[in-house]
Structures are given as C-alpha cells and as structure tokens.
Design a protein around this motif. Sequence first.
Motif, PDB file in Angstrom:
ATOM      1  N   ILE A 143       8.721   5.858   3.673  1.00  0.00           N
ATOM      2  CA  ILE A 143       8.809   4.507   3.077  1.00  0.00           C
ATOM      3  C   ILE A 143       8.987   4.606   1.570  1.00  0.00           C
ATOM      4  O   ILE A 143       9.843   3.947   0.977  1.00  0.00           O
ATOM      5  CB  ILE A 143       7.546   3.682   3.423  1.00  0.00           C
ATOM      6  CG1 ILE A 143       7.536   3.329   4.912  1.00  0.00           C
ATOM      7  CG2 ILE A 143       7.483   2.420   2.574  1.00  0.00           C
ATOM      8  CD1 ILE A 143       6.222   2.690   5.384  1.00  0.00           C
ATOM      9  N   ARG A 144       8.198   5.459   0.938  1.00  0.00           N
ATOM     10  CA  ARG A 144       8.240   5.560  -0.522  1.00  0.00           C
ATOM     11  C   ARG A 144       9.594   6.078  -1.004  1.00  0.00           C
ATOM     12  O   ARG A 144      10.097   5.646  -2.024  1.00  0.00           O
ATOM     13  CB  ARG A 144       7.111   6.470  -1.009  1.00  0.00           C
ATOM     14  CG  ARG A 144       6.749   6.263  -2.469  1.00  0.00           C
ATOM     15  CD  ARG A 144       5.489   7.011  -2.821  1.00  0.00           C
ATOM     16  NE  ARG A 144       4.372   6.604  -1.987  1.00  0.00           N
ATOM     17  CZ  ARG A 144       3.444   7.435  -1.498  1.00  0.00           C
ATOM     18  NH1 ARG A 144       3.505   8.725  -1.744  1.00  0.00           N
ATOM     19  NH2 ARG A 144       2.459   6.979  -0.768  1.00  0.00           N
ATOM     20  N   PHE A 160       0.822  -1.218   0.000  1.00  0.00           N
ATOM     21  CA  PHE A 160       0.000   0.000   0.000  1.00  0.00           C
ATOM     22  C   PHE A 160       0.855   1.266   0.000  1.00  0.00           C
ATOM     23  O   PHE A 160       0.597   2.211  -0.763  1.00  0.00           O
ATOM     24  CB  PHE A 160      -0.924  -0.015   1.223  1.00  0.00           C
ATOM     25  CG  PHE A 160      -1.980   1.055   1.190  1.00  0.00           C
ATOM     26  CD1 PHE A 160      -3.087   0.948   0.346  1.00  0.00           C
ATOM     27  CD2 PHE A 160      -1.874   2.186   1.994  1.00  0.00           C
ATOM     28  CE1 PHE A 160      -4.057   1.945   0.317  1.00  0.00           C
ATOM     29  CE2 PHE A 160      -2.846   3.178   1.957  1.00  0.00           C
ATOM     30  CZ  PHE A 160      -3.936   3.059   1.126  1.00  0.00           C
ATOM     31  N   ASP A 161       1.892   1.271   0.829  1.00  0.00           N
ATOM     32  CA  ASP A 161       2.668   2.504   0.994  1.00  0.00           C
ATOM     33  C   ASP A 161       3.844   2.621   0.022  1.00  0.00           C
ATOM     34  O   ASP A 161       4.153   3.717  -0.434  1.00  0.00           O
ATOM     35  CB  ASP A 161       3.197   2.586   2.434  1.00  0.00           C
ATOM     36  CG  ASP A 161       2.067   2.816   3.426  1.00  0.00           C
ATOM     37  OD1 ASP A 161       0.988   3.286   2.985  1.00  0.00           O
ATOM     38  OD2 ASP A 161       2.254   2.531   4.618  1.00  0.00           O
ATOM     39  N   LEU A 162       4.513   1.506  -0.270  1.00  0.00           N
ATOM     40  CA  LEU A 162       5.677   1.586  -1.161  1.00  0.00           C
ATOM     41  C   LEU A 162       5.282   1.418  -2.630  1.00  0.00           C
ATOM     42  O   LEU A 162       5.694   2.197  -3.485  1.00  0.00           O
ATOM     43  CB  LEU A 162       6.705   0.513  -0.772  1.00  0.00           C
ATOM     44  CG  LEU A 162       7.972   0.451  -1.645  1.00  0.00           C
ATOM     45  CD1 LEU A 162       8.750   1.767  -1.581  1.00  0.00           C
ATOM     46  CD2 LEU A 162       8.886  -0.698  -1.193  1.00  0.00           C
ATOM     47  N   TYR A 163       4.452   0.397  -2.900  1.00  0.00           N
ATOM     48  CA  TYR A 163       4.113   0.126  -4.305  1.00  0.00           C
ATOM     49  C   TYR A 163       2.822   0.810  -4.746  1.00  0.00           C
ATOM     50  O   TYR A 163       2.415   0.693  -5.886  1.00  0.00           O
ATOM     51  CB  TYR A 163       4.021  -1.380  -4.532  1.00  0.00           C
ATOM     52  CG  TYR A 163       5.340  -2.077  -4.299  1.00  0.00           C
ATOM     53  CD1 TYR A 163       6.395  -1.928  -5.202  1.00  0.00           C
ATOM     54  CD2 TYR A 163       5.547  -2.859  -3.179  1.00  0.00           C
ATOM     55  CE1 TYR A 163       7.619  -2.541  -4.968  1.00  0.00           C
ATOM     56  CE2 TYR A 163       6.759  -3.486  -2.944  1.00  0.00           C
ATOM     57  CZ  TYR A 163       7.795  -3.318  -3.837  1.00  0.00           C
ATOM     58  OH  TYR A 163       9.000  -3.924  -3.616  1.00  0.00           O
ATOM     59  N   SER A 164       2.187   1.520  -3.797  1.00  0.00           N
ATOM     60  CA  SER A 164       1.027   2.367  -4.115  1.00  0.00           C
ATOM     61  C   SER A 164      -0.154   1.606  -4.716  1.00  0.00           C
ATOM     62  O   SER A 164      -0.864   2.129  -5.582  1.00  0.00           O
ATOM     63  CB  SER A 164       1.445   3.505  -5.063  1.00  0.00           C
ATOM     64  OG  SER A 164       2.455   4.271  -4.482  1.00  0.00           O
ATOM     65  N   PHE A 165      -0.352   0.392  -4.270  1.00  0.00           N
ATOM     66  CA  PHE A 165      -1.568  -0.320  -4.686  1.00  0.00           C
ATOM     67  C   PHE A 165      -2.736   0.203  -3.865  1.00  0.00           C
ATOM     68  O   PHE A 165      -2.554   0.696  -2.735  1.00  0.00           O
ATOM     69  CB  PHE A 165      -1.431  -1.828  -4.464  1.00  0.00           C
ATOM     70  CG  PHE A 165      -0.517  -2.493  -5.456  1.00  0.00           C
ATOM     71  CD1 PHE A 165      -0.873  -2.596  -6.797  1.00  0.00           C
ATOM     72  CD2 PHE A 165       0.712  -3.010  -5.052  1.00  0.00           C
ATOM     73  CE1 PHE A 165      -0.030  -3.207  -7.714  1.00  0.00           C
ATOM     74  CE2 PHE A 165       1.558  -3.619  -5.966  1.00  0.00           C
ATOM     75  CZ  PHE A 165       1.184  -3.715  -7.297  1.00  0.00           C
ATOM     76  N   SER A 166      -3.931   0.093  -4.413  1.00  0.00           N
ATOM     77  CA  SER A 166      -5.119   0.513  -3.680  1.00  0.00           C
ATOM     78  C   SER A 166      -5.434  -0.526  -2.605  1.00  0.00           C
ATOM     79  O   SER A 166      -4.838  -1.613  -2.573  1.00  0.00           O
ATOM     80  CB  SER A 166      -6.305   0.640  -4.634  1.00  0.00           C
ATOM     81  OG  SER A 166      -6.681  -0.642  -5.084  1.00  0.00           O
ATOM     82  N   LEU A 167      -6.367  -0.191  -1.747  1.00  0.00           N
ATOM     83  CA  LEU A 167      -6.771  -1.150  -0.712  1.00  0.00           C
ATOM     84  C   LEU A 167      -7.312  -2.434  -1.324  1.00  0.00           C
ATOM     85  O   LEU A 167      -6.979  -3.537  -0.884  1.00  0.00           O
ATOM     86  CB  LEU A 167      -7.856  -0.524   0.181  1.00  0.00           C
ATOM     87  CG  LEU A 167      -7.377   0.495   1.228  1.00  0.00           C
ATOM     88  CD1 LEU A 167      -8.580   1.120   1.921  1.00  0.00           C
ATOM     89  CD2 LEU A 167      -6.476  -0.185   2.265  1.00  0.00           C
ATOM     90  N   LYS A 168      -8.126  -2.258  -2.344  1.00  0.00           N
ATOM     91  CA  LYS A 168      -8.717  -3.441  -2.973  1.00  0.00           C
ATOM     92  C   LYS A 168      -7.646  -4.285  -3.673  1.00  0.00           C
ATOM     93  O   LYS A 168      -7.685  -5.517  -3.611  1.00  0.00           O
ATOM     94  CB  LYS A 168      -9.788  -3.022  -3.983  1.00  0.00           C
ATOM     95  CG  LYS A 168     -11.080  -2.566  -3.330  1.00  0.00           C
ATOM     96  CD  LYS A 168     -12.221  -2.588  -4.309  1.00  0.00           C
ATOM     97  CE  LYS A 168     -13.542  -2.271  -3.603  1.00  0.00           C
ATOM     98  NZ  LYS A 168     -13.847  -3.232  -2.541  1.00  0.00           N
TER      99      LYS A 168
END
Lengths: 184, 276
Positions: free
Chosen positions: B50-51, A135-143
């Motif tokens: 983190i990013r 979620f935080d590093l690869y920026s995927f959504s919650l779903k």
Amino acid sequence: MDRVSLTEDEKDRFCRSLLTHLDALYSFAWWLTHRREEIEDLVQETCLRALRSAHQFESGTNLKAWLFSILKHEWLRRHHLAKREVLSDTFSDSPKLQERAWAVEMDVIRSALQKDLDEALRALPEEYRSAVLLFDLYSFSLKETAAILAVPDGTVKSRLSRGRLMLREKLQGYRASPGDDDEM
Amino acid sequence: MRCEIVKDSVDALRDGALGLTEAAEVRAHLAACSACAGEWELTEALRVTIRERASAPAAPDAFREAMVRLLERRTAPRSWFARLQETLRRQPLAAIAVMAAMALLVLVPLNLWMLSARETSVPLLEEAINEHIRLGLREAIPEIPVAELQPLLARHQRRLDFSGPLSFPDDQEHRLVGGHVSYLLHRKVLTVTYYHRPNRPITLLVLPGAGIQFPEQPMSLTGKVFQAVHRGFRTMHWQQGSLIYSLVSDPEEADLTPLVEKLQHGTTLISVLSPS
C-alpha cells in the motif's frame, strides 16, 4: 487554548507549515471523492478552515493529523455522513481466504499492480478504506487515526483488521480472474 | 496469550503503543504461533505494498500556486484599521481608552461649536435691545464723556476710527451723552447714547457687519432703513459700507427718523480700517 487569534507572523508560519502537507491532503481527498473539482474544493476549504481555527491548534501536536481530521470532517459534512454510525459491515472473514495457501497470498500481495490495488481500495466501504489509508499509507498512529475518524481506538483496530482482509480478498480475486480488469 | 488477543494487538505493536511487558508477550506469541506469524507477515507485506504502490497524487502545480496565493492574501499585512481592531480586541482596556479619547475628540468640539452657534444665533435685533436695556438699568453716565469720546475710542478700539462727528450741536432734540465699547456678537461694538428731550435714552450700536445675517425678521424696509417694533422697543437699522447701524429707543420715544437722517448724511461718519 485561551488565545483569541494569531499574530501576523504566527499566521505566516502556520501557512508555510500548512503548505508542506498540501500534497498529502490532496491525495487523501483524492481517495475520498476522486472528482477533481471536489478534491480541490475540499482541500481549499480544509486549508481555510485550518487558518481560521489556527489559534485552536495545539503546538507540539501533529499538524498533519489535525488537517486530515478537518478534511475528513468537511467531507462527511458535505455528504451528510457526520452522524452515520452504522458501518456498512457486510464483510465477514471468508473461509476461502483462510484456506488459501500462505505463499500464494503473499505473492498476490507483493505482485499487486497499482491499478488493482487502487481499485481494491476504492471498492472498500469508506469507513474501512479511510482507516487503512490513514494507518498504512499516511502512517498515522492508531490514536491519530482514531482522532481523525472521530472514533475510539478499538474501532480503528477493528476497521483495520477487517479492511485489510477485504483488501486481500479483492486482490486475490483480481489474480483469479485477470480478465475482469478489461471489463471494468 | 491467545491468538485473538494478539490479532487485536499487532497494530498497537507496530505503532509502539504497547507497554514493554505486553509488547514482549505479543512478540513471544508471534515467535511461537506460525498462524499469527503468517498473518503478521501478510499484513506487513500488504502495508508495504500500500505504501509503495497505492496512488497518492500530489497537488497539481496550478492548484498549489492558487493555494499559495489564496493563503498569502489571507495573511497579507492588514490595513492600519484592521491592525487597530486586532490590538483593541487583544487589549480591552486600550479599547476603552481609545473609545473615550474618540468620544472626547468628537464631543468637545461639538460642544464648543454648539455654544458658539448658540451665541451667534442671538439676533442683532435682540442684542441691540438687550444692550439698550443694560445701559438703562445701569442708570449711570456713560463711561466715555463726549469730549473724550473720539481719542478714547481710538485708544481702546484701534480698529474703529471715527472721522466724523457723532454729536449734532444744533440738534437740541438729540443730545449726545457719551459712549463706550462693548463686546457683542463676538465682535467689538461701539455703543453711543443720545438723550432725546428731556432724558429719554436712545442707543446707537455701530458694528462690523461681517457674518451677521442682515436684515433679520421682523424688520421691514422703509426707504433705505429697516425698522421693527420688537419687545415693545422701537428700532431702526441700516447698513452703510461694511458697518451696521442699529438704533433702539424706549417705547415712549417718538419717531427716530430725524436722527437716522442725520447719521446717514455723514457717510464718512464712521469707517473701519480692518474687521474686528
């Protein structure tokens, strides 16, 4: 999808798209195992599985998330963790953390060194670490994160919340005892 | 809105997953609650850290190149057979048609070959006797009288040239009655009928020997002539140049040797210009 397989051209296009996510797959595998041979093996197997199942990929959805879910599933399969449902949830909100001054904690977070941050992330239980990274590093959504981890959305929210608190506590610990770094 | 609810909703707010009303309520709470706002800011700072600083090692060049080669191999144009397989998998009706065509391609020639093999497998001995019986059943005068035998044969069967007499006027024992051209064993065959006194027929077959397994069982060699008593008929056979001669007589007929000797003496009796 009702298609049996892709044409040669479709496979070629799929491979080119797949290769654009190779770095992200490699780094996520690095977080999962940290052993170079296993990282490369995981990524290679992920790509080949994706190619074999390319006809099942729904165009218009997130290919990167699909590839991550394959990689995560493959990692769980190799470590016989696929059916593991009980989290190593030994963390509870630390009263000490709540008492710390907001400004100090913000400083700890903003000044965290890469080495400390990596170490703190690696120290997290895998379930929490994966949720935070996705979620935080690869920026995927919650779903998307929930789909990759094969858990409900609520579980992802819970893991994110707990994982971040654990991370903040560990970073605070590194600040409180900088000499520990040398011993590790 | 309570702090616990906001705590559970902040990631959805970041994600843009909240409805407009719910998002507005969370934002309003964050604006009013310093504790939740503080947590929000810490979490945002942590996300940024983190990013920006967490390791995300890229795939090494060697590994990337290996993967590119591996995927290229997996997607390289396949052989015509693999493409055919794919096409057939996609189009079952085409697959059935191709399979039927292939079956025809195999079965038709195979069937023809089997028919051909069955015909050529009929031995010379059997066919000679069969021809003798057929002529006997017709009980008719041979279609080519003796006087016209040679010119007619030359006209009807240009590849056979009779350069010597088949009749032996001095031989009262074996009288040439006539002849005709047959088609046996996949070739033109000269069939000549003699009468042994008073009217016992003897059939002579003269045929190109190419492709015929000669001699055949149960022939046995006597001098230069093979002979066999088969199905109750007397038979004698010999090869002269490229031609095979077969004599067949009725069961009651006596020794055929005198006629064989007469025919053998004329070594240029029959010659073949070219195989049929």
